[in-house]
Design a protein around this motif. Structure first.
Motif, PDB file in Angstrom:
ATOM      1  N   CYS A 174       3.173  -7.425  -4.075  1.00  0.00           N
ATOM      2  CA  CYS A 174       2.123  -6.714  -3.206  1.00  0.00           C
ATOM      3  C   CYS A 174       2.047  -7.685  -1.806  1.00  0.00           C
ATOM      4  O   CYS A 174       2.189  -8.480  -1.458  1.00  0.00           O
ATOM      5  N   LEU A 175       2.273  -7.032  -0.760  1.00  0.00           N
ATOM      6  CA  LEU A 175       2.301  -7.283   0.802  1.00  0.00           C
ATOM      7  C   LEU A 175       0.986  -7.168   1.628  1.00  0.00           C
ATOM      8  O   LEU A 175       0.888  -6.136   1.429  1.00  0.00           O
ATOM      9  N   THR A 176       0.733  -8.598   2.268  1.00  0.00           N
ATOM     10  CA  THR A 176      -0.481  -7.843   3.471  1.00  0.00           C
ATOM     11  C   THR A 176      -0.403  -9.196   4.272  1.00  0.00           C
ATOM     12  O   THR A 176      -0.671 -10.239   3.799  1.00  0.00           O
ATOM     13  N   VAL A 235      -1.121  -2.660   3.357  1.00  0.00           N
ATOM     14  CA  VAL A 235      -0.962  -3.763   1.949  1.00  0.00           C
ATOM     15  C   VAL A 235      -0.513  -2.288   1.792  1.00  0.00           C
ATOM     16  O   VAL A 235       0.604  -1.370   2.249  1.00  0.00           O
ATOM     17  N   GLU A 236       1.312  -3.034   0.881  1.00  0.00           N
ATOM     18  CA  GLU A 236       2.341  -2.286   0.871  1.00  0.00           C
ATOM     19  C   GLU A 236       3.054  -2.924  -0.633  1.00  0.00           C
ATOM     20  O   GLU A 236       3.132  -4.002  -0.856  1.00  0.00           O
ATOM     21  N   PHE A 237       3.485  -1.706  -1.854  1.00  0.00           N
ATOM     22  CA  PHE A 237       4.060  -2.574  -2.629  1.00  0.00           C
ATOM     23  C   PHE A 237       5.087  -2.041  -2.696  1.00  0.00           C
ATOM     24  O   PHE A 237       6.132  -1.288  -2.600  1.00  0.00           O
ATOM     25  N   ILE A 238       6.326  -2.885  -2.648  1.00  0.00           N
ATOM     26  CA  ILE A 238       7.979  -2.817  -3.389  1.00  0.00           C
ATOM     27  C   ILE A 238       8.516  -3.613  -4.027  1.00  0.00           C
ATOM     28  O   ILE A 238       8.197  -4.135  -4.964  1.00  0.00           O
ATOM     29  N   ARG A 239       9.010  -2.457  -5.070  1.00  0.00           N
ATOM     30  CA  ARG A 239       9.730  -2.653  -6.431  1.00  0.00           C
ATOM     31  C   ARG A 239      11.115  -2.650  -6.381  1.00  0.00           C
ATOM     32  O   ARG A 239      11.783  -1.585  -5.345  1.00  0.00           O
ATOM     33  N   PHE A 257      11.916   0.659  -3.671  1.00  0.00           N
ATOM     34  CA  PHE A 257      10.720   1.736  -4.085  1.00  0.00           C
ATOM     35  C   PHE A 257      10.014   0.650  -2.702  1.00  0.00           C
ATOM     36  O   PHE A 257       9.226  -0.606  -2.875  1.00  0.00           O
ATOM     37  N   ASN A 258       9.858   1.521  -1.724  1.00  0.00           N
ATOM     38  CA  ASN A 258       8.998   0.802  -0.621  1.00  0.00           C
ATOM     39  C   ASN A 258       7.551   1.797  -0.192  1.00  0.00           C
ATOM     40  O   ASN A 258       7.796   2.959  -0.502  1.00  0.00           O
ATOM     41  N   SER A 259       6.059   1.444  -0.267  1.00  0.00           N
ATOM     42  CA  SER A 259       5.652   2.820  -0.542  1.00  0.00           C
ATOM     43  C   SER A 259       4.695   3.042   0.008  1.00  0.00           C
ATOM     44  O   SER A 259       4.487   4.033   0.766  1.00  0.00           O
ATOM     45  N   THR A 260       5.395   2.671   1.740  1.00  0.00           N
ATOM     46  CA  THR A 260       5.297   2.987   2.826  1.00  0.00           C
ATOM     47  C   THR A 260       6.546   4.172   2.872  1.00  0.00           C
ATOM     48  O   THR A 260       5.625   5.123   3.261  1.00  0.00           O
ATOM     49  N   VAL A 261       7.073   4.009   2.752  1.00  0.00           N
ATOM     50  CA  VAL A 261       8.621   4.679   2.753  1.00  0.00           C
ATOM     51  C   VAL A 261       8.081   6.317   1.542  1.00  0.00           C
ATOM     52  O   VAL A 261       8.089   7.242   2.051  1.00  0.00           O
ATOM     53  N   GLY A 262       7.438   5.979   0.202  1.00  0.00           N
ATOM     54  CA  GLY A 262       6.912   6.399  -0.655  1.00  0.00           C
ATOM     55  C   GLY A 262       8.225   6.972  -1.851  1.00  0.00           C
ATOM     56  O   GLY A 262       7.882   8.060  -3.044  1.00  0.00           O
TER      57      GLY A 262
HETATM   58  C1  LIG Z   1       8.722  -0.896   4.228  1.00  0.00           C
HETATM   59  O1  LIG Z   1       8.852   0.462   5.121  1.00  0.00           O
HETATM   60  C2  LIG Z   1       8.368   0.208   6.058  1.00  0.00           C
HETATM   61  C3  LIG Z   1       8.781   1.822   6.603  1.00  0.00           C
HETATM   62  O2  LIG Z   1       9.551   2.083   6.797  1.00  0.00           O
HETATM   63  C4  LIG Z   1       8.975  -0.391   6.922  1.00  0.00           C
HETATM   64  O3  LIG Z   1       8.491  -1.356   8.582  1.00  0.00           O
HETATM   65  C5  LIG Z   1       9.604  -1.986   5.886  1.00  0.00           C
HETATM   66  O4  LIG Z   1       9.236  -3.166   6.947  1.00  0.00           O
HETATM   67  C6  LIG Z   1       9.231  -1.866   4.539  1.00  0.00           C
HETATM   68  N1  LIG Z   1       8.990  -3.862   3.827  1.00  0.00           N
HETATM   69  C7  LIG Z   1       9.893  -4.074   3.370  1.00  0.00           C
HETATM   70  C8  LIG Z   1       9.324  -4.725   2.982  1.00  0.00           C
HETATM   71  O5  LIG Z   1      11.331  -3.845   3.670  1.00  0.00           O
END
Ligand SMILES: *[C@@H]1O[C@H](CO)[C@@H](O)[C@H](O)[C@H]1NC(C)=O
Length: 249
Positions: free
Chosen positions: A31-33, A41-45, A57-62
């Motif tokens: 969990c990054l912030t 916040v981003e959730f990365i698995r 899996f990147n929560s920003t990308v979905g």
């Molecule tokens: C997750 O995706 C976003 C959008 O592409 C990107 O900006 C971000 O750096 C990515 N996060 C990680 C930890 O890779």
């Protein structure tokens, strides 16, 4: 904190069942912030085979993205599966409450440094003196330690270490000032830290260093004892001799 730790532990245990021979498959959740406002916040698995990540899996990308041939296949499979819907909700369900709790219970806490200011023993005949200002057991790491001479910031002859991690969440830092003592000059060490509402100023005690004070104290006690003993001896002698005179012969 305890919540996130427990969840991570469960994950590792499940994954360990996939351990075959010398190969190691594992999954990490992050969990990054960048701030306690929790607006980014981003959730990365990430799934790894041995040391290599093959799908993430990147929560920003979905959705999942694959990095190897196998990873691309895996990502395609996950993305067409209800599994990916479950992961999309992890940001709200898991990350935000856990991070909120981490900030509240640990990351936003501050602990005041214990500051020690002292003159280091210099070789005999040295004209310059070495002062050390140390700050111990503070949190967080960001700190500013600097010197003042009569209220003005000293910029030369100063060496300051980085914030050194004690390994128990606390930090320490040491700053040295080499200077030529002049009488009437006021030397201070200033510490700025999130735990203080204003810069803390520690003035150098212009008196002698500890070891010198001890020597003087021992000498003075000896002198006092000597005076008492000789006074007692003198009184005793006087009494004896005057007593003898008083006795009529
Ligand atoms: C997750 O995706 C976003 C959008 O592409 C990107 O900006 C971000 O750096 C990515 N996060 C990680 C930890 O890779």
């Amino acid at each position: 904190m305890s919540l996130s730790l427990q969840l991570l532990l469960l994950l590792t245990l499940t994954v360990r069942t996939a351990l075959t021979g010398e190969y190691y498959l594992y999954v990490t959740d992050e969990c990054l912030t960048s701030s306690s406002a929790l607006t980014d916040v981003e959730f990365i698995r990430t799934e790894y085979f041995n040391k290599y990540p093959y799908a993430r899996f990147n929560s920003t990308v979905g959705e999942f993205v694959g990095f190897t041939e196998y990873g691309v296949q895996t990502a395609e499979y996950y993305n067409s599966h209800p599994y990916v819907h479950q992961l999309r909700s992890e940001l709200e369900r898991y990350c935000k409450p856990s991070l909120g709790f981490d900030f509240y219970s640990v990351l936003e806490k501050t602990v005041k440094p214990r500051v020690e200011l002292k003159a280091e023993q210099q070789p005999k005949g040295a004209h310059t003196s070495m002062l050390m200002c140390s700050a111990y057991d503070f949190y967080p790491a960001a700190i500013d330690v600097y010197w003042q001479k009569d209220g003005k910031k000293v910029t030369t002859d100063v060496t300051t270490t980085q914030e050194l991690a004690d390994g128990d969440w606390y930090y320490q830092v040491h700053s040295h000032l080499e200077y030529t003592p002049r009488s009437g000059e006021k030397i201070s060490c200033v510490v700025e830290h999130a735990s203080f509402s204003e810069p803390m100023v520690y003035d150098l005690d212009p008196s002698l260093p500890e070891s010198e004070r001890k020597k003087i104290a021992i000498g003075a006690s000896g002198l006092v004892l000597g005076i008492i003993l000789s006074a007692a001896g003198f009184i005793y002698y006087k009494k004896k001799s005057s007593g003898r005179i008083l006795v009529p012969t």
